[in-house]
Design a protein around this motif. Structure first.
Motif, PDB file in Angstrom:
ATOM      1  N   PRO A 188       0.797  -1.234   0.000  1.00 33.42           N
ATOM      2  CA  PRO A 188       0.000   0.000   0.000  1.00 33.42           C
ATOM      3  C   PRO A 188       0.826   1.279   0.000  1.00 33.42           C
ATOM      4  O   PRO A 188       0.350   2.324  -0.462  1.00 33.42           O
ATOM      5  N   LEU A 189       2.063   1.231   0.506  1.00 34.39           N
ATOM      6  CA  LEU A 189       2.815   2.466   0.729  1.00 34.39           C
ATOM      7  C   LEU A 189       3.905   2.735  -0.308  1.00 34.39           C
ATOM      8  O   LEU A 189       4.450   3.842  -0.346  1.00 34.39           O
ATOM      9  N   MET A 190       4.242   1.768  -1.149  1.00 37.95           N
ATOM     10  CA  MET A 190       5.331   2.005  -2.103  1.00 37.95           C
ATOM     11  C   MET A 190       4.997   3.117  -3.096  1.00 37.95           C
ATOM     12  O   MET A 190       5.897   3.769  -3.637  1.00 37.95           O
ATOM     13  N   ILE A 191       3.701   3.357  -3.316  1.00 33.82           N
ATOM     14  CA  ILE A 191       3.271   4.453  -4.176  1.00 33.82           C
ATOM     15  C   ILE A 191       2.732   5.619  -3.353  1.00 33.82           C
ATOM     16  O   ILE A 191       3.104   6.778  -3.572  1.00 33.82           O
ATOM     17  N   SER A 192       1.878   5.332  -2.384  1.00 35.99           N
ATOM     18  CA  SER A 192       1.211   6.408  -1.645  1.00 35.99           C
ATOM     19  C   SER A 192       2.171   7.225  -0.788  1.00 35.99           C
ATOM     20  O   SER A 192       1.973   8.435  -0.604  1.00 35.99           O
ATOM     21  N   TYR A 193       3.231   6.602  -0.267  1.00 36.63           N
ATOM     22  CA  TYR A 193       4.177   7.339   0.577  1.00 36.63           C
ATOM     23  C   TYR A 193       4.975   8.363  -0.238  1.00 36.63           C
ATOM     24  O   TYR A 193       5.041   9.536   0.132  1.00 36.63           O
ATOM     25  N   PRO A 194       5.582   7.981  -1.372  1.00 34.93           N
ATOM     26  CA  PRO A 194       6.262   9.004  -2.185  1.00 34.93           C
ATOM     27  C   PRO A 194       5.310  10.085  -2.701  1.00 34.93           C
ATOM     28  O   PRO A 194       5.692  11.260  -2.785  1.00 34.93           O
ATOM     29  N   VAL A 195       4.075   9.714  -3.052  1.00 36.87           N
ATOM     30  CA  VAL A 195       3.121  10.692  -3.571  1.00 36.87           C
ATOM     31  C   VAL A 195       2.835  11.778  -2.542  1.00 36.87           C
ATOM     32  O   VAL A 195       2.741  12.963  -2.879  1.00 36.87           O
ATOM     33  N   GLU A 196       2.700  11.401  -1.271  1.00 36.94           N
ATOM     34  CA  GLU A 196       2.287  12.374  -0.269  1.00 36.94           C
ATOM     35  C   GLU A 196       3.434  13.229   0.270  1.00 36.94           C
ATOM     36  O   GLU A 196       3.189  14.322   0.777  1.00 36.94           O
ATOM     37  N   ILE A 197       4.673  12.769   0.168  1.00 41.67           N
ATOM     38  CA  ILE A 197       5.756  13.530   0.801  1.00 41.67           C
ATOM     39  C   ILE A 197       6.299  14.650  -0.083  1.00 41.67           C
ATOM     40  O   ILE A 197       6.932  15.584   0.431  1.00 41.67           O
ATOM     41  N   TRP A 198       6.055  14.592  -1.404  1.00 30.87           N
ATOM     42  CA  TRP A 198       6.592  15.620  -2.293  1.00 30.87           C
ATOM     43  C   TRP A 198       5.617  16.782  -2.431  1.00 30.87           C
ATOM     44  O   TRP A 198       4.408  16.562  -2.486  1.00 30.87           O
ATOM     45  N   PRO A 199       6.127  18.022  -2.506  1.00 29.60           N
ATOM     46  CA  PRO A 199       5.247  19.169  -2.745  1.00 29.60           C
ATOM     47  C   PRO A 199       4.663  19.102  -4.148  1.00 29.60           C
ATOM     48  O   PRO A 199       5.165  18.368  -5.006  1.00 29.60           O
ATOM     49  N   TYR A 200       3.614  19.873  -4.401  1.00 30.72           N
ATOM     50  CA  TYR A 200       2.878  19.766  -5.657  1.00 30.72           C
ATOM     51  C   TYR A 200       3.786  19.847  -6.881  1.00 30.72           C
ATOM     52  O   TYR A 200       3.690  19.019  -7.793  1.00 30.72           O
ATOM     53  N   ARG A 201       4.676  20.826  -6.917  1.00 31.33           N
ATOM     54  CA  ARG A 201       5.455  21.065  -8.133  1.00 31.33           C
ATOM     55  C   ARG A 201       6.376  19.893  -8.466  1.00 31.33           C
ATOM     56  O   ARG A 201       6.799  19.728  -9.620  1.00 31.33           O
ATOM     57  N   LEU A 202       6.719  19.074  -7.458  1.00 33.39           N
ATOM     58  CA  LEU A 202       7.628  17.948  -7.674  1.00 33.39           C
ATOM     59  C   LEU A 202       6.939  16.602  -7.493  1.00 33.39           C
ATOM     60  O   LEU A 202       7.604  15.565  -7.578  1.00 33.39           O
TER      61      LEU A 202
END
Length: 512
Positions: free
Chosen positions: A402-416
């Motif tokens: 569940p977290l291999m995608i959702s964790y990177p998605v949530e930690i980066w700011p919008y522009r990145l």
């Protein structure tokens, strides 16, 4: 080492509708979650491919068509799919920022249909391999654009679970492929493998109704200046048409100020921005390490080479191998959903560390049992490996899936965010490339001794999580800056005088 943050953002908690009924009793949230939930099926393409290739390797019909590939050639057949993923993921990140999240998803469908037709009708090895590359392109699109759309449209208190549930769709595809391959194993001729090839469009096609219903990302609309359109969509999907909603007002102001500030602070966005600040370097380390380790903690042996692994413990019949694969995928889906449902209750770190403990203990036992079988030939020792394979994947499923995608998605700011997710996918691709070339060679050469390598990698996995993975539970996407750039981080919509100044007064919002 990150500390657990169990409380919701103070500003968000204050504007949530009081005494609201359960989400499934609210038509707008039911429609939203149905739409986002159906998009999980677009993650099925990855799981279908891995499970199908696992099953095909056990089929005499496919081996006859492909001239019984082995070693580096078998590795190439598997890895060409991931080459397509690695090429198209960064292109999708750019396209999704330029044209929006939804339009590029349709491009993924184009490649999926083209690849399925080519693979089903393949007359030679070249056609089969070319189709796998095209399938990789479709996965590169789905794997980048869909999580962005999902996390940016989700209701704020549902975001963690919804985004984490996305990759559980992997196992829906894996289950379908495993049981289809099991069902076609006794078919005469090439249709034993052509039928699984044809049906790989089944799960992704079930996502079409939800894709048609879901709106474009409000955050993307704000980023391109379509603010009133974004506000209207947020009113529809988060407030059920209530234009006076305090929740929507809070969300809109926070998102708008953050994105405007990001645009003012950076004239252009590039991958080099990921290494310019300590916070971004921390995010980048997490993204790369999680991407690689998601493929290097021993799962790669089972994902693509279960048949070879089972050979080493004396389970060699096609029926037994495909049956175990099918049951394993159902087990995986159940515990991936369990893990995703707990991300906001237990937190990310608790799930990651629990995953580590379960995986390393079970893998040590698997290694010991495999070694004993190799020395004694005891069928009981070989069979005993099977339940511990299931226990190992329980550990993998509750956190990494569940977290291999959702964790990177949530930690980066919008522009990145799109670029950060593409880095995660490219890191996974590198991990997979290593696995598909090295695993079959190593298994053939040293058999069970190869499992010791993964025990060591699992130990590193635990250390990396403990020291570098912070807890993100309770933070909005815009609040993540507090974790990585410090409590005093200046960012519009959070503590920025440029963004928060209103009526000559600076107002602060602090996460408790």
């Amino acid at each position: 080492m990150g500390k657990s943050k169990g409380k919701m953002e103070a500003g968000l908690e204050a504007v949530l509708p009081p005494n609201a009924p359960a989400w499934w009793k609210q038509k707008h949230l039911l429609k939203l979650n149905f739409s986002l939930g159906s998009l999980f099926m677009l993650a099925s393409a990855v799981g279908y491919d891995g499970s199908m290739m696992n099953g095909l390797q056990a089929l005499t019909q496919w081996n006859d068509f492909m001239n019984t590939p082995a070693g580096a050639w078998l590795g190439f057949i598997n890895v060409i799919y991931w080459a397509g993923v690695g090429i198209f993921s960064p292109l999708t990140a750019w396209a999704a920022n330029k044209w929006g999240r939804k339009p590029v998803i349709y491009v993924g469908y184009f490649f999926l249909v083209l690849a399925t037709a080519l693979q089903t009708a393949a007359q030679n090895q070249a056609m089969f391999i070319a189709s796998r590359f095209l399938l990789g392109l479709s996965t590169g699109v789905f794997g980048n654009a869909v999580p962005l759309l999902t996390t940016e449209c989700a209701y704020p208190t549902h975001r963690g679970i919804i985004t984490s549930l996305y990759f559980t769709g992997y196992y829906c595809g894996a289950i379908l492929a495993a049981w289809i391959t099991f069902g076609t194993r006794n078919m005469e001729g090439s249709w034993a493998w052509r039928v699984p090839s044809l049906l790989q469009v089944a799960c992704p096609f079930t996502a079409i109704p939800g894709l048609l219903l879901i709106c474009e990302s409000p955050r993307w609309l704000i980023s391109v200046g379509r603010k009133e359109e974004a506000r209207k969509l947020m009113v529809d999907i988060h407030a059920g048409g209530d234009a006076s909603s305090l929740l929507v007002e809070h969300e809109f102001e926070e998102i708008e100020r953050t994105i405007v500030h990001e645009q003012e602070a950076s004239e252009g966005v590039s991958y080099m921005e990921m290494i310019k600040t300590p916070g971004n370097r921390h995010r980048l380390f997490i993204t790369i390490s999680l991407g690689i380790l998601s493929q290097w903690v021993g799962n790669g042996v089972v994902s693509y080479y279960l048949a070879l692994m089972l050979d080493t413990i004396g389970i060699t019949t096609v029926t037994n191998q495909t049956l175990i694969s099918g049951c394993l995928q159902i087990w995986n889906l159940i515990f991936a959903i369990v893990g995703a449902s707990l991300v906001d209750k237990l937190g990310r770190r608790v799930l990651f560390m629990s995953s580590f403990v379960i995986m390393i203990i079970s893998y040590i036992i698997i290694t010991a049992l495999s070694a004993t079988f190799a020395k004694t030939g005891s069928a009981g020792m070989g069979t005993a490996v099977i339940p511990f394979l299931f226990i190992y994947f329980l550990g993998y499923d509750i956190a990494i899936t569940p977290l291999m995608i959702s964790y990177p998605v949530e930690i980066w700011p919008y522009r990145l965010r799109g670029r950060g997710l593409s880095v995660a996918w490219m890191a996974m691709v590198l991990g997979v490339i290593f696995n598909v070339f090295v695993n079959p060679i190593a298994l053939a050469a040293i058999a069970w001794k190869y499992y010791i390598v993964f025990v060591v990698v699992l130990a590193f996995y635990g250390a990396i999580i403990w020291f570098t993975f912070p807890e993100t539970k309770g933070y909005s996407l815009e609040e993540m800056v507090k974790i990585f750039d410090g409590e005093d981080a200046v960012l519009a919509g959070l503590d920025s005088e440029k963004g928060m100044e209103k009526d000559g007064e600076v107002k602060e919002k602090v996460v408790e």
